[in-house]
Design a protein around this motif. Structure first.
Motif, PDB file in Angstrom:
ATOM      1  N   THR A 129     -13.852 -13.892   8.037  1.00  0.00           N
ATOM      2  CA  THR A 129     -14.260 -13.442   6.698  1.00  0.00           C
ATOM      3  C   THR A 129     -13.718 -12.033   6.456  1.00  0.00           C
ATOM      4  OG1 THR A 129     -16.329 -12.506   7.530  1.00  0.00           O
ATOM      5  CG2 THR A 129     -16.389 -14.799   6.795  1.00  0.00           C
ATOM      6  N   TYR A 130     -12.995 -11.508   7.453  1.00  0.00           N
ATOM      7  CA  TYR A 130     -12.410 -10.171   7.367  1.00  0.00           C
ATOM      8  C   TYR A 130     -11.056 -10.221   8.059  1.00  0.00           C
ATOM      9  CZ  TYR A 130     -11.578  -5.213   8.318  1.00  0.00           C
ATOM     10  OH  TYR A 130     -11.012  -3.958   8.389  1.00  0.00           O
ATOM     11  N   ALA A 131     -10.080  -9.576   7.494  1.00  0.00           N
ATOM     12  CA  ALA A 131      -8.777  -9.471   8.159  1.00  0.00           C
ATOM     13  C   ALA A 131      -8.156  -8.131   7.829  1.00  0.00           C
ATOM     14  CB  ALA A 131      -7.854 -10.601   7.703  1.00  0.00           C
ATOM     15  N   ALA A 132      -7.604  -7.489   8.849  1.00  0.00           N
ATOM     16  CA  ALA A 132      -6.871  -6.235   8.645  1.00  0.00           C
ATOM     17  C   ALA A 132      -5.583  -6.357   9.438  1.00  0.00           C
ATOM     18  CB  ALA A 132      -7.684  -5.054   9.167  1.00  0.00           C
ATOM     19  N   MET A 133      -4.514  -5.812   8.928  1.00  0.00           N
ATOM     20  CA  MET A 133      -3.245  -5.929   9.663  1.00  0.00           C
ATOM     21  C   MET A 133      -2.259  -4.845   9.259  1.00  0.00           C
ATOM     22  SD  MET A 133      -2.285  -9.381   7.664  1.00  0.00           S
ATOM     23  CE  MET A 133      -3.995  -9.808   7.840  1.00  0.00           C
ATOM     24  N   ARG A 134      -1.283  -4.697  10.126  1.00  0.00           N
ATOM     25  CA  ARG A 134      -0.194  -3.783   9.820  1.00  0.00           C
ATOM     26  C   ARG A 134       0.968  -4.611   9.282  1.00  0.00           C
ATOM     27  NH1 ARG A 134       2.955   0.842  13.236  1.00  0.00           N
ATOM     28  NH2 ARG A 134       4.821   0.579  12.047  1.00  0.00           N
ATOM     29  N   VAL A 135       1.560  -4.133   8.198  1.00  0.00           N
ATOM     30  CA  VAL A 135       2.717  -4.827   7.617  1.00  0.00           C
ATOM     31  C   VAL A 135       3.912  -3.890   7.744  1.00  0.00           C
ATOM     32  CG1 VAL A 135       3.638  -5.940   5.536  1.00  0.00           C
ATOM     33  CG2 VAL A 135       1.162  -5.853   5.879  1.00  0.00           C
ATOM     34  N   SER A 136       5.061  -4.452   8.175  1.00  0.00           N
ATOM     35  CA  SER A 136       6.263  -3.609   8.235  1.00  0.00           C
ATOM     36  C   SER A 136       7.286  -4.122   7.235  1.00  0.00           C
ATOM     37  CB  SER A 136       6.918  -3.687   9.612  1.00  0.00           C
ATOM     38  OG  SER A 136       5.984  -3.411  10.594  1.00  0.00           O
ATOM     39  N   ILE A 137       7.911  -3.189   6.579  1.00  0.00           N
ATOM     40  CA  ILE A 137       8.966  -3.573   5.646  1.00  0.00           C
ATOM     41  C   ILE A 137      10.277  -3.024   6.185  1.00  0.00           C
ATOM     42  CG2 ILE A 137       9.780  -3.486   3.266  1.00  0.00           C
ATOM     43  CD1 ILE A 137       6.979  -3.182   2.332  1.00  0.00           C
ATOM     44  N   ASP A 138      11.167  -3.952   6.511  1.00  0.00           N
ATOM     45  CA  ASP A 138      12.418  -3.524   7.125  1.00  0.00           C
ATOM     46  C   ASP A 138      13.505  -3.391   6.073  1.00  0.00           C
ATOM     47  OD1 ASP A 138      11.200  -3.627   9.610  1.00  0.00           O
ATOM     48  OD2 ASP A 138      11.570  -5.775   9.776  1.00  0.00           O
ATOM     49  N   ASN A 139      13.447  -2.344   5.309  1.00  0.00           N
ATOM     50  CA  ASN A 139      14.556  -2.089   4.399  1.00  0.00           C
ATOM     51  C   ASN A 139      14.792  -0.587   4.293  1.00  0.00           C
ATOM     52  OD1 ASN A 139      12.613  -1.185   2.595  1.00  0.00           O
ATOM     53  ND2 ASN A 139      12.778  -2.928   1.206  1.00  0.00           N
ATOM     54  N   TRP A 140      15.761  -0.238   3.530  1.00  0.00           N
ATOM     55  CA  TRP A 140      16.224   1.149   3.449  1.00  0.00           C
ATOM     56  C   TRP A 140      15.108   2.081   2.986  1.00  0.00           C
ATOM     57  CZ3 TRP A 140      20.617   3.332   5.050  1.00  0.00           C
ATOM     58  CH2 TRP A 140      20.953   4.587   4.554  1.00  0.00           C
ATOM     59  N   ARG A 141      14.326   1.619   2.017  1.00  0.00           N
ATOM     60  CA  ARG A 141      13.300   2.469   1.426  1.00  0.00           C
ATOM     61  C   ARG A 141      12.099   2.683   2.358  1.00  0.00           C
ATOM     62  NH1 ARG A 141      11.535   3.633  -4.147  1.00  0.00           N
ATOM     63  NH2 ARG A 141      13.303   2.478  -4.974  1.00  0.00           N
ATOM     64  N   TRP A 142      11.733   1.635   3.117  1.00  0.00           N
ATOM     65  CA  TRP A 142      10.444   1.694   3.816  1.00  0.00           C
ATOM     66  C   TRP A 142      10.522   1.681   5.333  1.00  0.00           C
ATOM     67  CZ3 TRP A 142       7.098   3.543   0.743  1.00  0.00           C
ATOM     68  CH2 TRP A 142       7.124   3.219  -0.609  1.00  0.00           C
ATOM     69  N   ASP A 143      11.692   1.651   5.895  1.00  0.00           N
ATOM     70  CA  ASP A 143      11.817   1.546   7.348  1.00  0.00           C
ATOM     71  C   ASP A 143      10.924   2.583   8.046  1.00  0.00           C
ATOM     72  OD1 ASP A 143      12.866   0.588   9.763  1.00  0.00           O
ATOM     73  OD2 ASP A 143      14.146   2.375   9.870  1.00  0.00           O
ATOM     74  N   GLY A 144      10.071   2.115   8.933  1.00  0.00           N
ATOM     75  CA  GLY A 144       9.239   3.026   9.732  1.00  0.00           C
ATOM     76  C   GLY A 144       7.941   3.474   9.072  1.00  0.00           C
ATOM     77  N   VAL A 145       7.739   3.122   7.796  1.00  0.00           N
ATOM     78  CA  VAL A 145       6.486   3.562   7.148  1.00  0.00           C
ATOM     79  C   VAL A 145       5.376   2.558   7.489  1.00  0.00           C
ATOM     80  CG1 VAL A 145       5.319   4.022   4.941  1.00  0.00           C
ATOM     81  CG2 VAL A 145       7.740   4.622   5.241  1.00  0.00           C
ATOM     82  N   PRO A 146       4.301   3.005   8.134  1.00  0.00           N
ATOM     83  CA  PRO A 146       3.227   2.064   8.456  1.00  0.00           C
ATOM     84  C   PRO A 146       2.435   1.684   7.202  1.00  0.00           C
ATOM     85  CG  PRO A 146       2.659   4.260   9.246  1.00  0.00           C
ATOM     86  CD  PRO A 146       4.036   4.362   8.633  1.00  0.00           C
ATOM     87  N   ILE A 147       2.221   0.393   7.056  1.00  0.00           N
ATOM     88  CA  ILE A 147       1.460  -0.110   5.904  1.00  0.00           C
ATOM     89  C   ILE A 147       0.293  -0.913   6.464  1.00  0.00           C
ATOM     90  CG2 ILE A 147       1.574  -1.662   3.898  1.00  0.00           C
ATOM     91  CD1 ILE A 147       4.621  -0.976   3.810  1.00  0.00           C
ATOM     92  N   PHE A 148      -0.899  -0.645   5.977  1.00  0.00           N
ATOM     93  CA  PHE A 148      -2.084  -1.342   6.482  1.00  0.00           C
ATOM     94  C   PHE A 148      -2.807  -1.995   5.317  1.00  0.00           C
ATOM     95  CE2 PHE A 148      -1.108   2.210   9.176  1.00  0.00           C
ATOM     96  CZ  PHE A 148      -1.076   1.622  10.430  1.00  0.00           C
TER      97      PHE A 148
END
Ligand code: BG6
Length: 464
Positions: A285-304
């Motif tokens: 009933t709950y989910a949390a996760m890290r999402v990674s975006i592998d492109n020029w703009r977002w490489d390395g930025v942690p997204i939760f």
């Protein structure tokens, strides 16, 4: 005489129809006035009077109730669609809105085709389907193929009611109509992105649906990934639906499949006692996760991202955390760093806040957090329409800006499928207290991967 549009709702006496479709339709028609015949379709027997009463009670619209009809049929039996066919004979525009449990959609589509009710002409037929489309990539693909065999793409409306929220559409305006924001919107200046979609309510009477679905399929695969796509996509060529869809597709394509090691699941205490939940259900009933975006703009930025039922409060927000500015010294003392936050408040307190550092008023030079805020409701000068009103209004007008395309939905399944498989494969969700912010492991997830901590408005000075 102009024939009214026939809005044919499959599952019209069900929960979604009573809670969302009919009340929203009632308000929309009262505001914009348009002539609709409301045709309810379902498996149960109902007299015309009984159904008309249901329409009146839930939509609060006498005219709609007077112009309603009920057809009983069996979704899997095309022959049982004959009375519907008869009722719609000579209809100018028929909109089929499938508001039934997800597993019935395949049968309904086949029966619409076999009974001659589907046609590839957008002028006269449209189909509206609810989320989630399918329960994984393979089933979603199969349904998309089936939809494409029966209807042309412009006749198909796949609902994600988050896209119909004004504040979600406003993400486009914020990012691409303000020269202030776009230059900082990348890995150089953004340190982390955090999205919270929290609900205070438990699952209520919806165990039949929810215990088969869970938080990832119910909210992450659709609402959260659509929101994230709008936050992270490249500028679209224009704001027209097709270009926005194209930009979202590219953003979703760059998101890596979620790694189960960077995800946390939870189940609220008492879930197993909810009416209709399977004994020993492992549904999250709950989910949390890290999402990674592998492109020029977002490489390395942690997204939760996180979502859950029975949490502390109902709140949907996107927090963009900017990198710290250099901290200068004064009188040999290093000034306190105050990270700049852009908070996009989707609901309930719609708007945008900017948390900045300011000088504490008075003598001396000391930095303190301060806030600037846009209240969306004040801009609107009226109560914002419910997302379902916007959804219905757009379907009636034939517009597509609030609807994701077929490929976006499949790309989103690709992102969450490995996590769903891993979670269904083994283990139990951690239990969390009703009214809390979910499992503590989700705090560690953010703290250990460069996100700092979860933030919601009001918790941080300057964001309230
Ligand atoms: C629906 C989910 O799509 O969104 C529900 O199926 C959830 O479980 C709802 O409660 C939340 O919508 P909103 O607009 O209230 O945030």
């Amino acid at each position: 005489m102009v024939r009214p549009v026939d809005l044919v709702v499959f599952g019209a006496s069900g929960d979604l129809s009573r809670r969302k479709i009919l009340p929203s339709l009632g308000r929309l028609l009262a505001r914009e006035g348009s002539s609709i015949r409301f045709v309810g379709v379902g498996r149960s027997h109902k007299s015309e009077a009984e159904f008309s009463e249901l329409v009146k009670e839930t939509s609060k619209n006498q005219l709609l109730a007077a112009r309603s009809a009920w057809v009983q049929l069996d979704y899997a039996d095309p022959a049982s669609f004959a009375p519907l066919n008869e009722l719609l004979a000579g209809s100018q525009t028929a909109i089929y809105y499938v508001a039934t449990p997800p597993e019935t959609l395949g049968d309904i589509l086949s029966s619409l085709v076999l009974s001659g009710l589907a046609a590839k002409t957008s002028a006269t037929k449209r189909i509206v389907v609810e989320k989630p489309l399918g329960h994984n990539l393979a089933s979603a693909h199969k349904l998309n193929v089936q939809l494409a065999q029966a209807f042309d793409e412009e006749q198909i409306f796949r609902i994600d009611h988050y896209l119909a929220k004004d504040t979600v559409q406003n993400v486009l305006a914020l990012r691409f109509s303000n020269s202030l924001f776009e230059p900082v919107w990348n890995r150089n200046l953004i340190e982390a992105i955090l999205i919270t979609v929290a609900e205070a309510e438990g699952i209520g009477q919806r165990a039949g649906y929810y215990d088969q679905t869970g938080a990832v399929r119910d909210i992450i695969q659709n609402h959260v990934l659509q929101l994230l796509a709008l936050i992270t996509m490249e500028p679209p060529t224009t704001f027209d639906a097709e270009y926005v869809r194209r930009a979202k597709r590219a953003a979703l394509r760059a998101m890596s499949p979620i790694e189960p090691g960077f995800a946390v699941r939870g189940q609220y205490e008492g879930y197993l006692n909810e009416q209709g939940v399977a004994a020993e259900s492992r549904r999250e009933t709950y989910a949390a996760m890290r999402v990674s975006i592998d492109n020029w703009r977002w490489d390395g930025v942690p997204i939760f991202v996180r979502t859950g039922k029975a949490l502390r409060q109902r709140i949907t927000e996107v927090v963009i955390k900017l990198r710290d500015a250099p901290m200068l010294r004064i009188g040999g003392r290093r000034q306190r760093g105050i990270p700049t936050l852009i908070v996009i408040r989707i609901q309930p307190d719609e708007g945008i806040s900017l948390r900045i550092g300011a000088k504490r008023p008075g003598t001396g030079f000391e930095m303190v957090p301060a806030g600037m805020r846009l209240d969306y409701a004040r801009l609107a000068k009226t109560v914002l329409p419910d997302a379902y009103e916007n959804v219905l209004s757009e379907v009636l007008a034939g517009g597509h800006s609030a609807f994701p395309g077929a490929e976006e939905i499949e790309l989103s399944w690709e992102i969450v499928d490995p996590l769903i498989r891993a979670w269904e494969g083994d283990g139990h969700p951690e239990s969390y207290l009703v009214g809390s912010w979910g499992p503590h492991a989700a705090d560690d997830l953010v703290a250990n991967s460069g996100g700092g901590r979860w933030i919601v408005s009001g918790d941080e000075p300057g964001t309230g």
